[in-house]
Motif scaffolding. Sequence first.
Motif, PDB file in Angstrom:
ATOM      1  N   ALA A  88       0.877  -1.177   0.000  1.00 55.31           N
ATOM      2  CA  ALA A  88       0.000   0.000   0.000  1.00 55.31           C
ATOM      3  C   ALA A  88       0.914   1.227   0.000  1.00 55.31           C
ATOM      4  O   ALA A  88       1.300   1.754   1.048  1.00 55.31           O
ATOM      5  CB  ALA A  88      -0.908  -0.014   1.223  1.00 55.31           C
ATOM      6  N   ALA A  89       1.264   1.680  -1.190  1.00 56.43           N
ATOM      7  CA  ALA A  89       2.400   2.583  -1.371  1.00 56.43           C
ATOM      8  C   ALA A  89       2.289   3.901  -0.608  1.00 56.43           C
ATOM      9  O   ALA A  89       3.291   4.416  -0.112  1.00 56.43           O
ATOM     10  CB  ALA A  89       2.590   2.863  -2.859  1.00 56.43           C
ATOM     11  N   ASP A  99      -4.587   5.773   6.403  1.00 53.56           N
ATOM     12  CA  ASP A  99      -4.888   4.587   7.205  1.00 53.56           C
ATOM     13  C   ASP A  99      -5.296   3.399   6.332  1.00 53.56           C
ATOM     14  O   ASP A  99      -6.460   2.976   6.318  1.00 53.56           O
ATOM     15  CB  ASP A  99      -5.989   4.903   8.217  1.00 53.56           C
ATOM     16  N   ASP A 100      -4.334   2.853   5.598  1.00 50.62           N
ATOM     17  CA  ASP A 100      -4.522   1.669   4.759  1.00 50.62           C
ATOM     18  C   ASP A 100      -3.377   0.695   5.005  1.00 50.62           C
ATOM     19  O   ASP A 100      -2.247   1.116   5.278  1.00 50.62           O
ATOM     20  CB  ASP A 100      -4.532   2.037   3.270  1.00 50.62           C
ATOM     21  N   VAL A 101      -3.656  -0.596   4.875  1.00 46.49           N
ATOM     22  CA  VAL A 101      -2.606  -1.611   4.981  1.00 46.49           C
ATOM     23  C   VAL A 101      -2.797  -2.647   3.871  1.00 46.49           C
ATOM     24  O   VAL A 101      -3.912  -2.925   3.441  1.00 46.49           O
ATOM     25  CB  VAL A 101      -2.605  -2.330   6.348  1.00 46.49           C
ATOM     26  N   ALA A 102      -1.689  -3.222   3.447  1.00 43.90           N
ATOM     27  CA  ALA A 102      -1.726  -4.230   2.382  1.00 43.90           C
ATOM     28  C   ALA A 102      -2.177  -5.581   2.901  1.00 43.90           C
ATOM     29  O   ALA A 102      -2.693  -6.403   2.135  1.00 43.90           O
ATOM     30  CB  ALA A 102      -0.353  -4.352   1.730  1.00 43.90           C
ATOM     31  N   ALA A 103      -1.977  -5.845   4.181  1.00 50.98           N
ATOM     32  CA  ALA A 103      -2.415  -7.109   4.776  1.00 50.98           C
ATOM     33  C   ALA A 103      -2.451  -6.965   6.285  1.00 50.98           C
ATOM     34  O   ALA A 103      -1.583  -6.319   6.878  1.00 50.98           O
ATOM     35  CB  ALA A 103      -1.485  -8.254   4.385  1.00 50.98           C
ATOM     36  N   LYS A 104      -3.457  -7.576   6.882  1.00 48.24           N
ATOM     37  CA  LYS A 104      -3.571  -7.568   8.337  1.00 48.24           C
ATOM     38  C   LYS A 104      -4.260  -8.851   8.789  1.00 48.24           C
ATOM     39  O   LYS A 104      -5.089  -9.419   8.083  1.00 48.24           O
ATOM     40  CB  LYS A 104      -4.354  -6.353   8.835  1.00 48.24           C
ATOM     41  N   VAL A 105      -3.866  -9.293   9.971  1.00 49.46           N
ATOM     42  CA  VAL A 105      -4.520 -10.405  10.651  1.00 49.46           C
ATOM     43  C   VAL A 105      -4.936  -9.877  12.018  1.00 49.46           C
ATOM     44  O   VAL A 105      -4.117  -9.306  12.738  1.00 49.46           O
ATOM     45  CB  VAL A 105      -3.581 -11.617  10.794  1.00 49.46           C
ATOM     46  N   CYS A 106      -6.212 -10.048  12.361  1.00 50.17           N
ATOM     47  CA  CYS A 106      -6.759  -9.411  13.557  1.00 50.17           C
ATOM     48  C   CYS A 106      -7.480 -10.415  14.452  1.00 50.17           C
ATOM     49  O   CYS A 106      -8.071 -11.387  13.967  1.00 50.17           O
ATOM     50  CB  CYS A 106      -7.755  -8.319  13.173  1.00 50.17           C
ATOM     51  N   ALA A 145       2.819  -3.273   7.048  1.00 52.95           N
ATOM     52  CA  ALA A 145       2.713  -1.844   6.801  1.00 52.95           C
ATOM     53  C   ALA A 145       3.625  -1.428   5.639  1.00 52.95           C
ATOM     54  O   ALA A 145       4.145  -2.274   4.897  1.00 52.95           O
ATOM     55  CB  ALA A 145       3.056  -1.077   8.070  1.00 52.95           C
ATOM     56  N   THR A 146       3.841  -0.128   5.507  1.00 53.82           N
ATOM     57  CA  THR A 146       4.658   0.396   4.408  1.00 53.82           C
ATOM     58  C   THR A 146       5.938   1.028   4.948  1.00 53.82           C
ATOM     59  O   THR A 146       7.022   0.476   4.818  1.00 53.82           O
ATOM     60  CB  THR A 146       3.849   1.403   3.570  1.00 53.82           C
ATOM     61  N   ALA A 170       7.446  -2.368   3.950  1.00 53.79           N
ATOM     62  CA  ALA A 170       7.861  -2.457   2.552  1.00 53.79           C
ATOM     63  C   ALA A 170       9.327  -2.822   2.397  1.00 53.79           C
ATOM     64  O   ALA A 170       9.768  -3.188   1.301  1.00 53.79           O
ATOM     65  CB  ALA A 170       7.564  -1.136   1.834  1.00 53.79           C
ATOM     66  N   GLY A 171      10.089  -2.745   3.472  1.00 53.60           N
ATOM     67  CA  GLY A 171      11.489  -3.149   3.406  1.00 53.60           C
ATOM     68  C   GLY A 171      11.688  -4.650   3.337  1.00 53.60           C
ATOM     69  O   GLY A 171      12.770  -5.121   2.987  1.00 53.60           O
TER      70      GLY A 171
END
Length: 229
Positions: A88-89, A99-106, A145-146, A170-171
Amino acid sequence: MPGAALSLLLAGALLAPLVAGKQFGEGWRVLGLPNQTPPMTRFTPDTVQGRVAVRVEAIKSYGNLVYRLPGVPAPRALRWSWRLLEPAARSDLFNKAGDDVAAKVCVSFDLPLAQVPFVERQRLRLARELSGEDLPSATLCWVWATTEAVGARIDNAYSRRVRYIVLRNAGDAPGAWVDEERDVAADFLLAFGDESSTVPLLTGVALGADADNTGGRSVAYIAALRFEP
Protein backbone atom coordinates in the motif's frame (compact mmCIF):
# COMPACT_ATOMS: atom_id res chain seq x y z
CA MET A 1 -10.35 -32.33 31.21
CA PRO A 2 -10.20 -28.82 32.76
CA GLY A 3 -12.63 -26.33 31.22
CA ALA A 4 -9.93 -23.95 29.96
CA ALA A 5 -8.06 -26.75 28.19
CA LEU A 6 -11.29 -27.98 26.62
CA SER A 7 -12.13 -24.47 25.40
CA LEU A 8 -8.74 -24.16 23.73
CA LEU A 9 -9.18 -27.50 21.99
CA LEU A 10 -12.60 -26.37 20.80
CA ALA A 11 -11.09 -23.12 19.55
CA GLY A 12 -8.64 -25.05 17.41
CA ALA A 13 -11.47 -27.18 16.06
CA LEU A 14 -13.79 -24.20 15.44
CA LEU A 15 -11.26 -22.06 13.58
CA ALA A 16 -12.02 -23.55 10.17
CA PRO A 17 -9.42 -23.46 7.39
CA LEU A 18 -9.39 -20.26 5.34
CA VAL A 19 -9.96 -22.20 2.13
CA ALA A 20 -11.84 -25.42 1.47
CA GLY A 21 -11.53 -26.49 -2.17
CA LYS A 22 -12.32 -23.44 -4.30
CA GLN A 23 -14.34 -21.71 -1.60
CA PHE A 24 -13.76 -20.13 1.78
CA GLY A 25 -13.87 -22.48 4.74
CA GLU A 26 -17.16 -22.84 6.56
CA GLY A 27 -17.90 -19.88 8.80
CA TRP A 28 -15.70 -17.35 7.00
CA ARG A 29 -17.55 -14.40 5.46
CA VAL A 30 -16.64 -11.09 3.86
CA LEU A 31 -17.79 -8.02 5.79
CA GLY A 32 -17.41 -4.30 5.27
CA LEU A 33 -18.30 -1.18 7.22
CA PRO A 34 -21.90 -0.20 8.03
CA ASN A 35 -23.31 1.73 5.04
CA GLN A 36 -19.98 1.33 3.24
CA THR A 37 -19.58 3.35 0.04
CA PRO A 38 -16.09 2.26 -1.18
CA PRO A 39 -15.95 -1.05 -3.05
CA MET A 40 -15.24 -4.24 -1.13
CA THR A 41 -11.72 -5.59 -0.91
CA ARG A 42 -11.43 -8.74 -3.03
CA PHE A 43 -10.80 -12.06 -1.30
CA THR A 44 -10.13 -14.99 -3.63
CA PRO A 45 -9.24 -18.60 -2.75
CA ASP A 46 -6.03 -19.51 -4.56
CA THR A 47 -3.01 -21.81 -4.56
CA VAL A 48 0.39 -20.12 -4.74
CA GLN A 49 3.70 -21.98 -4.83
CA GLY A 50 1.93 -25.04 -3.49
CA ARG A 51 0.27 -23.18 -0.61
CA VAL A 52 -3.50 -22.94 -0.29
CA ALA A 53 -4.12 -19.27 0.42
CA VAL A 54 -6.45 -16.31 0.19
CA ARG A 55 -5.51 -13.64 -2.32
CA VAL A 56 -6.26 -10.23 -0.80
CA GLU A 57 -6.51 -7.38 -3.31
CA ALA A 58 -7.48 -3.86 -2.27
CA ILE A 59 -8.31 -1.32 -4.99
CA LYS A 60 -9.62 1.90 -3.41
CA SER A 61 -11.53 -0.51 -1.20
CA TYR A 62 -12.22 -1.76 2.30
CA GLY A 63 -13.18 -5.18 3.65
CA ASN A 64 -12.40 -8.04 5.98
CA LEU A 65 -12.74 -11.81 5.87
CA VAL A 66 -14.21 -12.58 9.29
CA TYR A 67 -14.72 -15.67 11.44
CA ARG A 68 -16.98 -15.27 14.48
CA LEU A 69 -15.63 -17.07 17.51
CA PRO A 70 -17.32 -15.70 20.63
CA GLY A 71 -16.65 -16.76 24.19
CA VAL A 72 -13.39 -18.64 23.62
CA PRO A 73 -10.24 -17.96 25.69
CA ALA A 74 -7.25 -16.61 23.81
CA PRO A 75 -5.05 -19.43 22.48
CA ARG A 76 -1.38 -19.66 23.36
CA ALA A 77 -0.44 -18.51 19.87
CA LEU A 78 -1.81 -17.57 16.48
CA ARG A 79 0.16 -18.71 13.45
CA TRP A 80 -0.08 -17.89 9.74
CA SER A 81 1.98 -17.30 6.61
CA TRP A 82 1.74 -14.30 4.31
CA ARG A 83 3.28 -12.95 1.15
CA LEU A 84 3.25 -9.38 -0.13
CA LEU A 85 3.18 -8.70 -3.87
CA GLU A 86 2.24 -5.03 -3.99
CA PRO A 87 2.45 -2.73 -0.93
CA ALA A 88 0.00 0.00 0.00
CA ALA A 89 2.40 2.58 -1.37
CA ARG A 90 0.97 5.79 0.10
CA SER A 91 -0.20 4.48 3.46
CA ASP A 92 0.60 6.25 6.73
CA LEU A 93 -1.00 4.61 9.77
CA PHE A 94 -0.49 7.69 11.92
CA ASN A 95 -3.19 9.72 10.15
CA LYS A 96 -6.67 9.15 8.70
CA ALA A 97 -5.72 10.02 5.13
CA GLY A 98 -3.15 7.22 5.08
CA ASP A 99 -4.89 4.59 7.20
CA ASP A 100 -4.52 1.67 4.76
CA VAL A 101 -2.61 -1.61 4.98
CA ALA A 102 -1.73 -4.23 2.38
CA ALA A 103 -2.42 -7.11 4.78
CA LYS A 104 -3.57 -7.57 8.34
CA VAL A 105 -4.52 -10.41 10.65
CA CYS A 106 -6.76 -9.41 13.56
CA VAL A 107 -8.24 -10.87 16.71
CA SER A 108 -11.19 -9.21 18.46
CA PHE A 109 -11.82 -9.36 22.20
CA ASP A 110 -14.85 -8.93 24.44
CA LEU A 111 -13.32 -6.22 26.61
CA PRO A 112 -15.94 -5.20 29.22
CA LEU A 113 -17.43 -1.81 28.37
CA ALA A 114 -16.73 -0.60 31.90
CA GLN A 115 -13.02 -0.73 31.03
CA VAL A 116 -13.41 1.34 27.86
CA PRO A 117 -12.81 5.08 28.39
CA PHE A 118 -16.09 6.99 28.70
CA VAL A 119 -16.08 8.93 25.41
CA GLU A 120 -15.03 5.87 23.38
CA ARG A 121 -17.61 3.77 25.22
CA GLN A 122 -20.38 6.13 24.15
CA ARG A 123 -19.13 6.15 20.56
CA LEU A 124 -19.03 2.36 20.52
CA ARG A 125 -22.56 2.09 21.89
CA LEU A 126 -23.81 4.51 19.23
CA ALA A 127 -21.98 2.65 16.46
CA ARG A 128 -23.49 -0.64 17.62
CA GLU A 129 -26.95 0.89 17.66
CA LEU A 130 -26.66 2.46 14.21
CA SER A 131 -25.08 -0.57 12.56
CA GLY A 132 -27.11 -3.27 14.26
CA GLU A 133 -23.83 -5.16 14.71
CA ASP A 134 -22.20 -6.20 17.98
CA LEU A 135 -19.00 -4.35 17.10
CA PRO A 136 -15.98 -5.51 19.14
CA SER A 137 -14.74 -3.40 22.01
CA ALA A 138 -11.08 -4.24 21.35
CA THR A 139 -9.39 -5.44 18.19
CA LEU A 140 -5.69 -6.19 17.81
CA CYS A 141 -4.27 -6.30 14.28
CA TRP A 142 -0.84 -7.46 13.19
CA VAL A 143 -0.12 -5.58 9.98
CA TRP A 144 2.14 -5.58 6.95
CA ALA A 145 2.71 -1.84 6.80
CA THR A 146 4.66 0.40 4.41
CA THR A 147 7.03 2.87 6.10
CA GLU A 148 6.20 2.26 9.77
CA ALA A 149 8.94 0.64 11.84
CA VAL A 150 8.72 -3.06 12.58
CA GLY A 151 7.55 -3.46 16.17
CA ALA A 152 5.66 -0.16 16.22
CA ARG A 153 2.42 -0.10 18.22
CA ILE A 154 -0.10 2.28 16.67
CA ASP A 155 -3.65 3.26 17.56
CA ASN A 156 -6.01 3.25 14.60
CA ALA A 157 -6.43 6.83 13.40
CA TYR A 158 -10.24 6.53 13.47
CA SER A 159 -10.77 4.57 16.66
CA ARG A 160 -8.63 3.39 19.56
CA ARG A 161 -10.85 0.31 19.68
CA VAL A 162 -8.47 -0.97 16.98
CA ARG A 163 -4.72 -1.08 17.61
CA TYR A 164 -1.90 -2.21 15.34
CA ILE A 165 1.38 -4.00 15.85
CA VAL A 166 3.63 -3.70 12.80
CA LEU A 167 5.27 -7.01 11.91
CA ARG A 168 6.49 -6.28 8.39
CA ASN A 169 6.89 -3.27 6.12
CA ALA A 170 7.86 -2.46 2.55
CA GLY A 171 11.49 -3.15 3.41
CA ASP A 172 10.74 -6.87 3.57
CA ALA A 173 11.38 -8.73 0.33
CA PRO A 174 8.25 -8.74 -1.86
CA GLY A 175 7.12 -12.11 -3.13
CA ALA A 176 8.67 -14.13 -0.28
CA TRP A 177 6.51 -16.15 2.09
CA VAL A 178 6.95 -15.18 5.74
CA ASP A 179 5.80 -17.40 8.61
CA GLU A 180 4.48 -15.74 11.76
CA GLU A 181 3.73 -16.91 15.29
CA ARG A 182 2.35 -14.49 17.87
CA ASP A 183 1.69 -14.80 21.58
CA VAL A 184 -1.90 -13.56 21.60
CA ALA A 185 -2.14 -12.78 25.30
CA ALA A 186 1.21 -10.98 25.45
CA ASP A 187 0.44 -8.87 22.39
CA PHE A 188 -3.04 -7.98 23.68
CA LEU A 189 -1.54 -6.72 26.93
CA LEU A 190 1.13 -4.85 24.96
CA ALA A 191 -1.53 -3.07 22.91
CA PHE A 192 -4.38 -2.72 25.44
CA GLY A 193 -2.54 -2.89 28.74
CA ASP A 194 -3.64 0.66 29.54
CA GLU A 195 -7.22 -0.61 29.78
CA SER A 196 -6.93 -4.19 31.00
CA SER A 197 -4.49 -6.29 33.01
CA THR A 198 -6.20 -9.53 31.92
CA VAL A 199 -6.99 -10.98 28.51
CA PRO A 200 -10.73 -11.03 27.65
CA LEU A 201 -12.50 -13.81 25.79
CA LEU A 202 -12.38 -13.68 22.01
CA THR A 203 -15.20 -12.56 19.72
CA GLY A 204 -13.62 -13.34 16.36
CA VAL A 205 -10.71 -13.51 13.97
CA ALA A 206 -10.29 -11.60 10.71
CA LEU A 207 -7.92 -10.85 7.90
CA GLY A 208 -8.05 -8.02 5.43
CA ALA A 209 -6.59 -5.09 3.53
CA ASP A 210 -7.81 -1.65 2.61
CA ALA A 211 -6.98 1.15 0.19
CA ASP A 212 -10.01 3.40 0.57
CA ASN A 213 -8.21 6.31 2.22
CA THR A 214 -5.21 6.54 -0.11
CA GLY A 215 -7.08 5.48 -3.25
CA GLY A 216 -4.32 3.02 -4.05
CA ARG A 217 -3.90 -0.69 -4.65
CA SER A 218 -2.25 -3.57 -2.83
CA VAL A 219 -2.00 -7.33 -3.27
CA ALA A 220 -1.07 -9.96 -0.69
CA TYR A 221 -1.65 -13.61 0.16
CA ILE A 222 -2.48 -15.10 3.57
CA ALA A 223 -2.34 -18.83 4.30
CA ALA A 224 -2.46 -21.44 7.08
CA LEU A 225 -4.09 -19.26 9.72
CA ARG A 226 -4.47 -21.38 12.87
CA PHE A 227 -4.49 -21.44 16.66
CA GLU A 228 -1.82 -23.17 18.69
CA PRO A 229 -3.23 -24.26 22.10
